[in-house]
Design a protein around this motif. Structure first.
Motif, PDB file in Angstrom:
ATOM      1  N   GLY A   1      38.887  47.380  30.110  1.00  0.00           N
ATOM      2  CA  GLY A   1      37.586  47.722  29.535  1.00  0.00           C
ATOM      3  C   GLY A   1      36.442  47.560  30.518  1.00  0.00           C
ATOM      4  O   GLY A   1      35.401  46.994  30.177  1.00  0.00           O
ATOM      5  N   LEU A   2      36.609  48.053  31.734  1.00  0.00           N
ATOM      6  CA  LEU A   2      35.598  47.895  32.779  1.00  0.00           C
ATOM      7  C   LEU A   2      34.443  48.863  32.552  1.00  0.00           C
ATOM      8  O   LEU A   2      34.650  50.009  32.170  1.00  0.00           O
ATOM      9  CB  LEU A   2      36.222  48.137  34.154  1.00  0.00           C
ATOM     10  N   GLU A   3      33.219  48.384  32.824  1.00  0.00           N
ATOM     11  CA  GLU A   3      32.020  49.190  32.650  1.00  0.00           C
ATOM     12  C   GLU A   3      31.156  49.118  33.899  1.00  0.00           C
ATOM     13  O   GLU A   3      31.158  48.107  34.608  1.00  0.00           O
ATOM     14  CB  GLU A   3      31.201  48.707  31.441  1.00  0.00           C
ATOM     15  N   ASP A   4      30.389  50.166  34.156  1.00  0.00           N
ATOM     16  CA  ASP A   4      29.390  50.223  35.235  1.00  0.00           C
ATOM     17  C   ASP A   4      29.990  50.154  36.632  1.00  0.00           C
ATOM     18  O   ASP A   4      29.253  50.036  37.612  1.00  0.00           O
ATOM     19  CB  ASP A   4      28.351  49.094  35.083  1.00  0.00           C
ATOM     20  N   ILE A   5      31.319  50.188  36.751  1.00  0.00           N
ATOM     21  CA  ILE A   5      31.944  50.161  38.074  1.00  0.00           C
ATOM     22  C   ILE A   5      33.155  51.085  38.052  1.00  0.00           C
ATOM     23  O   ILE A   5      33.658  51.443  36.988  1.00  0.00           O
ATOM     24  CB  ILE A   5      32.387  48.726  38.467  1.00  0.00           C
ATOM     25  N   ALA A   6      33.607  51.462  39.247  1.00  0.00           N
ATOM     26  CA  ALA A   6      34.858  52.218  39.385  1.00  0.00           C
ATOM     27  C   ALA A   6      35.738  51.473  40.374  1.00  0.00           C
ATOM     28  O   ALA A   6      35.282  51.104  41.456  1.00  0.00           O
ATOM     29  CB  ALA A   6      34.585  53.638  39.880  1.00  0.00           C
ATOM     30  N   VAL A   7      36.981  51.227  40.015  1.00  0.00           N
ATOM     31  CA  VAL A   7      37.931  50.569  40.907  1.00  0.00           C
ATOM     32  C   VAL A   7      38.679  51.655  41.677  1.00  0.00           C
ATOM     33  O   VAL A   7      39.396  52.462  41.089  1.00  0.00           O
ATOM     34  CB  VAL A   7      38.910  49.671  40.128  1.00  0.00           C
ATOM     35  N   LEU A   8      38.510  51.653  42.990  1.00  0.00           N
ATOM     36  CA  LEU A   8      39.124  52.673  43.834  1.00  0.00           C
ATOM     37  C   LEU A   8      40.533  52.295  44.267  1.00  0.00           C
ATOM     38  O   LEU A   8      41.344  53.168  44.582  1.00  0.00           O
ATOM     39  CB  LEU A   8      38.266  52.911  45.081  1.00  0.00           C
ATOM     40  N   GLY A   9      40.821  51.011  44.311  1.00  0.00           N
ATOM     41  CA  GLY A   9      42.139  50.571  44.741  1.00  0.00           C
ATOM     42  C   GLY A   9      42.338  49.099  44.491  1.00  0.00           C
ATOM     43  O   GLY A   9      41.381  48.348  44.265  1.00  0.00           O
ATOM     44  N   VAL A  10      43.606  48.664  44.513  1.00  0.00           N
ATOM     45  CA  VAL A  10      43.967  47.260  44.282  1.00  0.00           C
ATOM     46  C   VAL A  10      44.884  46.805  45.412  1.00  0.00           C
ATOM     47  O   VAL A  10      45.924  47.421  45.670  1.00  0.00           O
ATOM     48  CB  VAL A  10      44.694  47.077  42.932  1.00  0.00           C
TER      49      VAL A  10
ATOM     50  N   ARG B   1      46.701  40.165  38.954  1.00  0.00           N
ATOM     51  CA  ARG B   1      47.017  38.749  39.092  1.00  0.00           C
ATOM     52  C   ARG B   1      45.957  38.058  39.928  1.00  0.00           C
ATOM     53  O   ARG B   1      45.169  38.701  40.640  1.00  0.00           O
ATOM     54  CB  ARG B   1      48.385  38.566  39.758  1.00  0.00           C
ATOM     55  N   GLU B   2      45.977  36.740  39.851  1.00  0.00           N
ATOM     56  CA  GLU B   2      45.085  35.926  40.679  1.00  0.00           C
ATOM     57  C   GLU B   2      45.312  36.248  42.157  1.00  0.00           C
ATOM     58  O   GLU B   2      46.444  36.357  42.623  1.00  0.00           O
ATOM     59  CB  GLU B   2      45.366  34.451  40.425  1.00  0.00           C
ATOM     60  N   GLY B   3      44.205  36.413  42.899  1.00  0.00           N
ATOM     61  CA  GLY B   3      44.284  36.699  44.321  1.00  0.00           C
ATOM     62  C   GLY B   3      44.274  38.175  44.666  1.00  0.00           C
ATOM     63  O   GLY B   3      44.103  38.534  45.841  1.00  0.00           O
ATOM     64  N   ASP B   4      44.494  39.055  43.679  1.00  0.00           N
ATOM     65  CA  ASP B   4      44.390  40.493  43.948  1.00  0.00           C
ATOM     66  C   ASP B   4      42.969  40.824  44.413  1.00  0.00           C
ATOM     67  O   ASP B   4      41.988  40.213  43.961  1.00  0.00           O
ATOM     68  CB  ASP B   4      44.721  41.309  42.699  1.00  0.00           C
ATOM     69  N   VAL B   5      42.855  41.805  45.290  1.00  0.00           N
ATOM     70  CA  VAL B   5      41.549  42.250  45.783  1.00  0.00           C
ATOM     71  C   VAL B   5      41.282  43.650  45.245  1.00  0.00           C
ATOM     72  O   VAL B   5      42.100  44.556  45.435  1.00  0.00           O
ATOM     73  CB  VAL B   5      41.484  42.240  47.322  1.00  0.00           C
ATOM     74  N   LEU B   6      40.152  43.824  44.567  1.00  0.00           N
ATOM     75  CA  LEU B   6      39.758  45.122  44.035  1.00  0.00           C
ATOM     76  C   LEU B   6      38.756  45.776  44.971  1.00  0.00           C
ATOM     77  O   LEU B   6      37.812  45.124  45.438  1.00  0.00           O
ATOM     78  CB  LEU B   6      39.123  44.978  42.648  1.00  0.00           C
ATOM     79  N   LEU B   7      38.961  47.044  45.254  1.00  0.00           N
ATOM     80  CA  LEU B   7      37.986  47.837  45.998  1.00  0.00           C
ATOM     81  C   LEU B   7      37.129  48.560  44.972  1.00  0.00           C
ATOM     82  O   LEU B   7      37.600  49.464  44.280  1.00  0.00           O
ATOM     83  CB  LEU B   7      38.694  48.825  46.917  1.00  0.00           C
ATOM     84  N   VAL B   8      35.881  48.146  44.857  1.00  0.00           N
ATOM     85  CA  VAL B   8      35.011  48.557  43.752  1.00  0.00           C
ATOM     86  C   VAL B   8      33.888  49.451  44.264  1.00  0.00           C
ATOM     87  O   VAL B   8      33.291  49.186  45.313  1.00  0.00           O
ATOM     88  CB  VAL B   8      34.429  47.311  43.051  1.00  0.00           C
TER      89      VAL B   8
END
Length: 594
Positions: free
Chosen positions: A335-344, A364-371
């Motif tokens: 349910g993400l709003e106001d952002i777009a996740v380009l990659g994980v 999971r904990e430690g994952d990095v999102l490219l937002v």
């Protein structure tokens, strides 16, 4: 016989020496020294005015640099250069260079040198290096030539190109403006370009074939590992990808990108492609396939919201903290709003990993999102959902205005080059158009302007005028002419160029220009030579800043990336300085028939 200078002339010479020492020692910031010089001139001429002048005249001289047309032109060119960067107008050239380097490193190097040289003729040196720097560093990490062997030659090519036109650097404008104020005929943008291009042809073999061998291989054996992101590309199902199978699409991908989940059937509207790879490689894959790393409607909405909020979209890396609500959810269920996740970037557990390697797997904990988001939206997302913003963030180019930014720059330079408008007016008009059309946002104009350059140029103009009106320039010109009167014209030009080059490499090129230009003008009268070749010798000398890291700001920018030592600049820069002085002084003699 040269007499003793007047008290005012001696004070002006002493102030110039102190300014040189301050810049060379590095004990105080350039802008602080510049402001102190302006203050000393203002106070000195207020309490000890020049003969026949009022105290207020000294204030006008000290602060007149801030309203000088040269400074206005420099600021306008900074704004236009910023417009080319933030709209991504130069990105196609960067992508073409990357492809060329992958074909052949030596061919890639010579083409890069030539392109850097010609780009810096129209754009300030620093933005050109900012564009080239990440390309060369990334290519070095992918098996190309070490960055330490390419950055210094490319930087030298940029400096040579910046010398070729009056708008190439702020120093060129400063020299030409001071000379015009002294009574010399105005110099056009391309007035002496042919001389520099001939010198560049002489210098290019040295930059291409010799300089890389004089530089050490400072490659780091174990650099930071690039993050690999999992992403889902949305294919449009038209153009080059329509009707292709997954195996055919995989062959079109960059070498660093892996197709994680081959799909059944053929590409049609709405086909989704699960890939993994470094960020830059994934963006290249998206361009090749005509796809997007997030839903197109979402990116369009984010752009509209950013425009309404007068903010820029940025790409930011964010890591999932232990208490984040996103743990166990997927990008579809979060349910993400106001952002777009380009990659994980998945924090993988080598012996206990059960997650599939794609962007739609549980987080999971430690994952990095490219937002992709505005800075305020990204900060709100991090606070609300338990993420940590990693250092940095890349501003997204406003690519829809790239062609407009290029047209504005070309029009501004073109009007000045054919003589329809003075460069100050055409550059100011171009800057206004950049702001009016939104290529550069007015609230972000501070990022385009350098406070250091502004106060340095203003102080240099004030010091140059002081050296002139106090008679210091005439006295120094007579002193130098006494020692140079028996030299041929080529020797005089070479000596002036060498004198200014020494000042440039150990102090500031702007200050060297401010002091050297009136001295050259005075020497021309004493020796009975035309002023223009001597002024051009000063201009060229101010740009021969290859021999020390403190000579120019681009020299400092490459120092850490190339892991250079002071001796590297001396070892490669001194031969280039000597080569350019001999070539340029000879060309000036031939051009002016001296």
């Amino acid at each position: 016989m040269v007499g003793i200078p007047s008290a005012h002339a001696g004070a002006a010479i002493l102030l110039a020496i102190v300014m040189f020492y301050g810049f060379a020692s590095g004990r105080a910031k350039v802008e602080i020294i510049s402001l102190m010089v302006i203050g000393v001139i203002a106070l000195g001429l207020y309490f000890f005015p020049l003969p026949g002048t009022a105290p207020g005249d000294g204030l006008a001289l000290a602060f007149g640099g801030f309203g000088h047309h040269a400074l206005i032109t420099i600021c306008a060119l900074m704004i236009m250069g910023r417009g080319l960067v933030v709209t991504g107008a130069l990105d196609p050239a960067a992508r073409a260079l990357t492809m060329l380097w992958r074909i052949n490193t030596q061919l890639g190097l010579i083409v890069t040198l030539v392109i850097a040289l010609f780009m810096s003729m129209m754009i300030n040196d620093t933005p050109v290096l900012v564009l080239m720097l990440p390309i060369l560093v990334q290519l070095a990490g992918k098996g190309g030539l070490p960055a330490s062997k390419t950055l210094m030659p490319v930087n030298a090519a940029i400096l040579i190109g910046g010398m070729a036109t009056t708008i190439g650097t702020s120093t060129n404008l400063l020299v030409v403006s001071i000379a015009t104020d002294l009574g010399m005929q105005p110099i056009g943008i391309f007035h002496y370009t042919s001389l520099v291009l001939i010198a560049a042809v002489v210098a290019l073999p040295y930059l291409w074939l010799v300089m890389p061998h004089l530089l050490p291989d400072n490659s780091r054996s174990s650099g930071p590992v690039q993050r690999r992101y999992c992403t889902t590309l949305r294919l449009n199902g038209d153009g080059a990808t329509f009707g292709k199978a997954s195996e055919q699409l995989a062959a079109m991908l960059p070498a660093e990108v892996k197709l994680e989940l081959p799909f059944a059937g053929l590409v049609g509207t709405g086909t989704r492609l699960n890939l993994s790879g470094p960020h830059e490689a994934l963006e290249e894959a998206a361009r090749k396939l005509g796809a997007s790393m997030a839903p197109a409607w979402l990116i369009a909405r984010l752009r509209q919201e950013a425009e309404a909020a007068k903010q820029d979209l940025v790409q930011i890396e964010m890591t999932i903290a232990p208490d984040s609500r996103l743990i166990g959810l997927t990008l579809q269920t979060a349910g993400l709003e106001d952002i777009a996740v380009l990659g994980v970037h998945q924090a993988r557990r080598p012996f206990h990993e059960t997650r599939p390697a794609h962007a739609e797997a549980p987080l999971r904990e430690g994952d990095v999102l490219l937002v992709l988001a505005t800075v305020s939206s990204a900060q709100g997302f991090a606070q609300r959902d338990g993420l940590l913003i990693l250092e940095g963030g890349r501003e997204m180019p406003r690519s829809g205005k790239a062609a407009l930014a290029l047209a504005i720059m070309a029009g501004s330079v073109g009007l000045a080059s054919i003589g329809l408008l003075p460069i100050a007016i055409s550059a100011l008009g171009g800057a206004v158009l950049m702001l009016a059309t939104g290529c550069v946002k007015f609230e972000r104009v501070g990022r385009a302007l350098s406070a250091q350059v502004i106060v340095l140029v203003a102080a240099s103009i004030a010091l140059g005028k002081l050296v002139l009106v106090t008679g210091a320039a005439e006295w120094l010109g007579q002193l130098l002419a006494l020692g140079l009167q028996y030299l041929p014209a080529a020797g005089v030009l070479a000596a002036i160029m060498l004198f200014v080059t020494v000042l440039t490499n150990f102090a500031s090129n702007a200050t060297a220009a401010a002091v050297g230009t009136p001295i050259a003008f005075s020497m021309a009268k004493t020796l009975g030579l035309p002023a223009e070749p001597l002024v051009l010798a000063v201009l060229f000398g101010c740009n021969l800043c290859y021999a020390t890291p403190v000579a120019y700001q681009t020299n400092m920018m490459i120092m850490s990336e190339g892991d250079y030592a002071f001796r590297d600049y001396v070892r490669t820069g001194l031969p280039l300085v000597g080569l350019m002085i001999v070539t340029l002084s000879t060309l000036l003699v031939l051009r002016y028939g001296l």
